[in-house]
Write a protein that holds these residues in place. Structure first.
Motif, PDB file in Angstrom:
ATOM      1  N   VAL A 100      47.174  81.358  65.972  1.00  0.00           N
ATOM      2  CA  VAL A 100      47.691  82.669  65.576  1.00  0.00           C
ATOM      3  C   VAL A 100      46.521  83.633  65.432  1.00  0.00           C
ATOM      4  N   LEU A 101      46.622  84.788  66.093  1.00  0.00           N
ATOM      5  CA  LEU A 101      45.528  85.753  66.112  1.00  0.00           C
ATOM      6  C   LEU A 101      46.021  87.149  65.777  1.00  0.00           C
ATOM      7  N   LEU A 102      45.209  87.899  65.039  1.00  0.00           N
ATOM      8  CA  LEU A 102      45.447  89.335  64.873  1.00  0.00           C
ATOM      9  C   LEU A 102      44.889  90.051  66.099  1.00  0.00           C
ATOM     10  N   VAL A 103      45.665  90.976  66.660  1.00  0.00           N
ATOM     11  CA  VAL A 103      45.211  91.697  67.859  1.00  0.00           C
ATOM     12  C   VAL A 103      45.338  93.208  67.651  1.00  0.00           C
ATOM     13  N   ASP A 104      44.560  93.943  68.423  1.00  0.00           N
ATOM     14  CA  ASP A 104      44.552  95.403  68.366  1.00  0.00           C
ATOM     15  C   ASP A 104      45.715  95.953  69.190  1.00  0.00           C
ATOM     16  N   GLY A 105      46.735  96.437  68.486  1.00  0.00           N
ATOM     17  CA  GLY A 105      47.930  96.922  69.168  1.00  0.00           C
ATOM     18  C   GLY A 105      47.671  98.093  70.098  1.00  0.00           C
TER      19      GLY A 105
END
Length: 265
Positions: A235-240
């Motif tokens: 699970v990764l946070l990404v730049d929308g």
């Protein structure tokens, strides 16, 4: 001088050319207009048009993308309004169309995005600048696709855009197209932005789950919550903005995705 242009809803509008009083209703297209050098011509933007920051501070805010202040827009007396089918609200756009030249984009993939940059360039008398942006985008994304193929990057992914309820980027979206360009297969088969529970997502067995920074601002705590429910997935946070802004932001997105792909091998 009046000139006619056809937008991406196949509507023909007549514009006082070149336009001198432009209102932009979409963040990614606002950034494009500033990157094309239209600092003085852009007179109104939405409260979400945050790039570039210096321009955001000095321009009149005409509401949100789906909650426009029509009276304020009228008071600015624009000679061109630029919007987008997905991001703006139909009834408000139709009301503006009765009074002003409104040019609308409709974007699902990179080809649509590059066509939009070209067409807006022609619309605002910045064709060479638009062509150069497209040259950079074309070259960069070709290299990204090559890199994904060379590294056999072929992983399944789910891309979350909202919480309570959980909503995902599905097929027929710009986000889905950029996932594919980077060697990623969307496990969500429904079109547009379907709702889905974590239990339903677990059954799809994504190798990767991306939590977008927008429109819902997913944070580290959400990453931990979803990792606990889907322990098999990364699970990764990404730049929308990199996944969903389809104007000149795509130039910056190339470098972002080069680095991003390295995290996925």
């Amino acid at each position: 001088m009046q000139r006619s242009f056809t937008d991406q809803l196949n509507r023909t509008i007549s514009v006082s050319y070149p336009p001198k009083r432009i209102i932009s209703l979409v963040p990614s297209q606002t950034e494009l207009l500033f990157d094309l050098g239209l600092d003085a011509e852009v007179i109104g933007i939405t409260k979400f048009c945050v790039h570039p920051e210096s321009k955001f501070k000095e321009k009149t805010k005409i509401g949100g993308t789906k909650k426009l202040n029509l009276d304020l827009i009228r008071s600015l007396k624009p000679d061109l309004i630029i919007g987008n089918k997905e991001e703006n609200e139909q009834l408000q756009i139709e009301a503006l169309m009765e009074e002003f030249p409104v040019w609308m984009s409709d974007i699902y993939d990179l080809e649509d995005a590059k066509k939009t940059i070209s067409q807006i360039g022609a619309l605002v008398d910045r064709e060479p600048e638009a062509a150069y942006l497209n040259h950079l985008i074309n070259a960069g994304f070709n290299d990204l696709q090559t890199l994904a193929l060379q590294n056999n990057l072929n992983k399944s992914v789910a891309y979350l855009i909202w919480k309570n309820p959980y909503m995902f980027a599905g097929r027929n979206t710009f986000i889905n197209h950029l996932l594919a360009v980077n060697g990623l297969n969307n496990v969500v088969k429904e079109s547009r932005y379907p709702e889905m529970s974590m239990e339903e997502l677990r059954l799809l067995k994504p190798e990767l789950v991306f939590l977008s920074s927008e429109p819902y601002p997913f944070k580290e705590k959400h990453l931990e919550e979803i990792s606990a429910v889907l322990p098999e997935a990364k699970v990764l946070l990404v730049d929308g903005e990199m996944f969903s802004w389809y104007g000149s932001r795509l130039v910056k997105a190339v470098q972002y995705f080069f680095q991003f792909q390295k995290e996925l091998y």
